[in-house]
Scaffold this active site. Sequence first.
Site, PDB file in Angstrom:
ATOM      1  N   HIS A  32      67.458  -3.301  31.174  1.00  0.00           N
ATOM      2  CA  HIS A  32      66.374  -4.163  30.757  1.00  0.00           C
ATOM      3  C   HIS A  32      65.014  -3.541  31.095  1.00  0.00           C
ATOM      4  CE1 HIS A  32      64.803  -8.120  29.809  1.00  0.00           C
ATOM      5  NE2 HIS A  32      64.084  -8.084  30.909  1.00  0.00           N
ATOM      6  N   GLU A  38      71.864  -3.155  26.104  1.00  0.00           N
ATOM      7  CA  GLU A  38      71.516  -4.386  26.794  1.00  0.00           C
ATOM      8  C   GLU A  38      72.261  -5.581  26.194  1.00  0.00           C
ATOM      9  OE1 GLU A  38      67.162  -5.936  28.021  1.00  0.00           O
ATOM     10  OE2 GLU A  38      67.890  -6.463  26.041  1.00  0.00           O
ATOM     11  N   ASN A  85      86.768  21.566  42.449  1.00  0.00           N
ATOM     12  CA  ASN A  85      87.888  22.320  42.969  1.00  0.00           C
ATOM     13  C   ASN A  85      88.929  21.407  43.589  1.00  0.00           C
ATOM     14  OD1 ASN A  85      88.414  25.016  42.817  1.00  0.00           O
ATOM     15  ND2 ASN A  85      86.634  25.548  44.053  1.00  0.00           N
TER      16      ASN A  85
END
Lengths: 697, 120
Positions: free
Chosen positions: A47, A69, A412
């Site tokens: 918003h 929104e 990793n």
Amino acid sequence: MSIDLSQFIPSFLEESFEGLELMESSLLDLNQDSDSETINSVFRAAHSIKGGAGTFGFNDVTEFTHHVETLLDEMRDGRRTIEPDDVEILLDSVDCMRLMIEAVRDDVTCEDEKIAKTSILLQKTLGSHDDDASTDEQPQNTAKNNEATTSNSCWQITFIPQHHLVQTGNDPLLLFNALADLGQLSVVAKVDGLPALTDMDAEELYLTWQLELKSGCSEDDIKEVFEWVEDECELIIEQQMQELDDSPVIESEEVANPSPIDINPSLPEKSLEVELAASKPSEKTASKAKPDVGSIRVGVDKVDSLINLVGELVITQSMLSELGNDFDMSKTERLVSGLEQLLQNTKELQESVMRIRMLPISFAFNRFPRLVHDLSKKTGKEMELIIKGEQTELDKTVMEQIGDPLVHLVRNAADHGIESAEVRIAAGKPAKGTITLDAYHQGGNIVIEICDDGAGINRDIILAKATEKGLVDAKAVLTDSQVYDLLFEAGFSTAAEITDISGRGVGMDVVKRNIQSLGGRIQVESVQGKGSTFKVNLPLTLAILDGQLVKVGTETYIIPLIAIVESLQAKSDLINRVSGDMVLYRLREDNVPVLPIYQLFDLTAECKEVDNALLVVVEADGQKVGLMVDDLLAQQQVVIKSLADNYQQVDGISGATILGDGSVAMILDIPGMIALAMKIGKENTASIIQESVGENA
Amino acid sequence: MTKVLVVDDSNSIRDMVSFTLKSAGYNTVEAKDGQDGLTKAQGGGFDLVISDVNMPIMDGIELCQELRKLPSFKFTPILMLTTESSGDMKQRGKSAGATGWLVKPFNPEKLLATIKRVVR
């Protein structure tokens, strides 16, 4: 008068990036069982971004964010259940918004396929749901579009407010003023409703009004004036068509183009405009010149404490300079106390300034939930991320540079560490793997641990690979930590293991190099079948170092305190000459090679014999060595000056500093010195170090 | 001088509103959410409140309700700064005691024009 808001764009951008990070982290937590605050916080962030973007006219951002929104709004008020697929779209949307806002920041046009794709997907998702998505649109504008009714007419308006109207802050007079802006207004107040004086409440409104407005405005224009009070009054608007001679054309124009900014004539508008004009050029250049200058948001309390300290420093300074004006020995005591005060002030000021650069490590950590989420999807392995110690503070520069190495380590862990669910279950572990990120302070350092509960590092595979690559001698006997260190050798990573995830060009050697360039070190611990832990040790700041001053011959050197294990006086019965001129010193269960600094740097030292010499035992890369020095001087904080900038890079030296007496002292680079010693000693030294470490194991 | 309480959780919006008001000669006090706004309101002496609706801790609606309970805010205009211009939102604002609303995107000229409607 127009108000230029462009100076607020950088802060809007900064805030938007923060908002996006918040959206991302909350979305990762979001599921059907989440509490309403999670979705609310995502909604609020979207918003705010939409609102700001609208203000500055970043229309693509506004439009895109509007869809996001809307979707969030439906989830928020329960019109839509929270499905993982939708959350995935929202996560993609966050990426898109970031791309778009980055484009705004860099002043480039943003054309990314992903945005178009995600946008379509978003709208499809919204469309698939029985929606009233457009309730959010701005109907405000529609009122103004009725410019067609330009013919002048006379409006009769009956305004009967409820008694409590003024208690919501509305003021009939101001409403009438607004009407008067539309045309010619006459106002007649009616007092019929007035109660008897005894029944009258001073806070209530008893009057009603009959208004006559001669204007070319539409009914909607009038209604707009009363928009805020329409539920609190009775409003009758009647139109009487009639030609008006005295209606000036200007008025109707004003109505057609309603942007009247003629605030309070009493305000000093002129001076204001001058001020704005004067500040404009600098704003422009500021916003355009360097968008990536980087800023730190600092708490006001930190700044206040700085100002406070500077104030005290000024007081001390004036005291000292007054003292110096006509100094004689009788004032020595005051001088000493003044200097002590100065020391105190400087120390506090320094701490305060350093604190400004310190940020909680959550800034570096907050990208990992998303990363692990994505990695989990990509590898098909279930895993979760646990973050600890995210409030641990770290220097901003260190933080920025540690991000990429950490990403690599986490990748990793996800790729090579965590096993697939079947393998895990077979090994009696929960199907879901865990990667833990932890940060904490230890001494003057910060330690970051990347820990996984995966398969652990297979020593044999690494050894075999390293032998094959010629990185180690097949016959060498290596400790576990030496084997793990092979992971960080350049060229260790093989094509066979490069995957989409961890094989992105940066090898572990680069990770190690980056960490070392920050003055840090990395260690690996691993237990087969239980998991591995990568431990990154970093200095809190790059600018200042806690150092031990030592004397060798006529020179003073500084050894970083972080590297020092202990200092001792060598006892002759613990000295062990193995071969050549390499000397080992028995330190409890360790055999520590002794490096005489005077030999390394070719100096004339007072103390050339190891017997009874002072040894400073330092450690780097899991390797301990004893540095032989003539004398231990003070411990103090030193400001690091780069040698490369001012002179040139010297092996074994990481930088220089200026001491209190104005002389220059070199700061020893411990890993570099060990490497240097290895190079000089080559055969015997290297093999002895090897041997000694072998014995330790 | 007219004193305005500006409440918004977004720094940039708050800065802009405040800047616009100061440019027009108003005096402003800023607050970062409803709770903060309520605390700062205790001092009194405000001629106007401009508040965002969606805020953490305490939203604009609740702030409005709380402010109306304070004697010094009984008649003070309170404007809600919002993108939600739906009828429902207006109704909630009004029943909480809000004077009116300003629809985002924030536009400085519109803000000043609107203020003129509520502040003498």
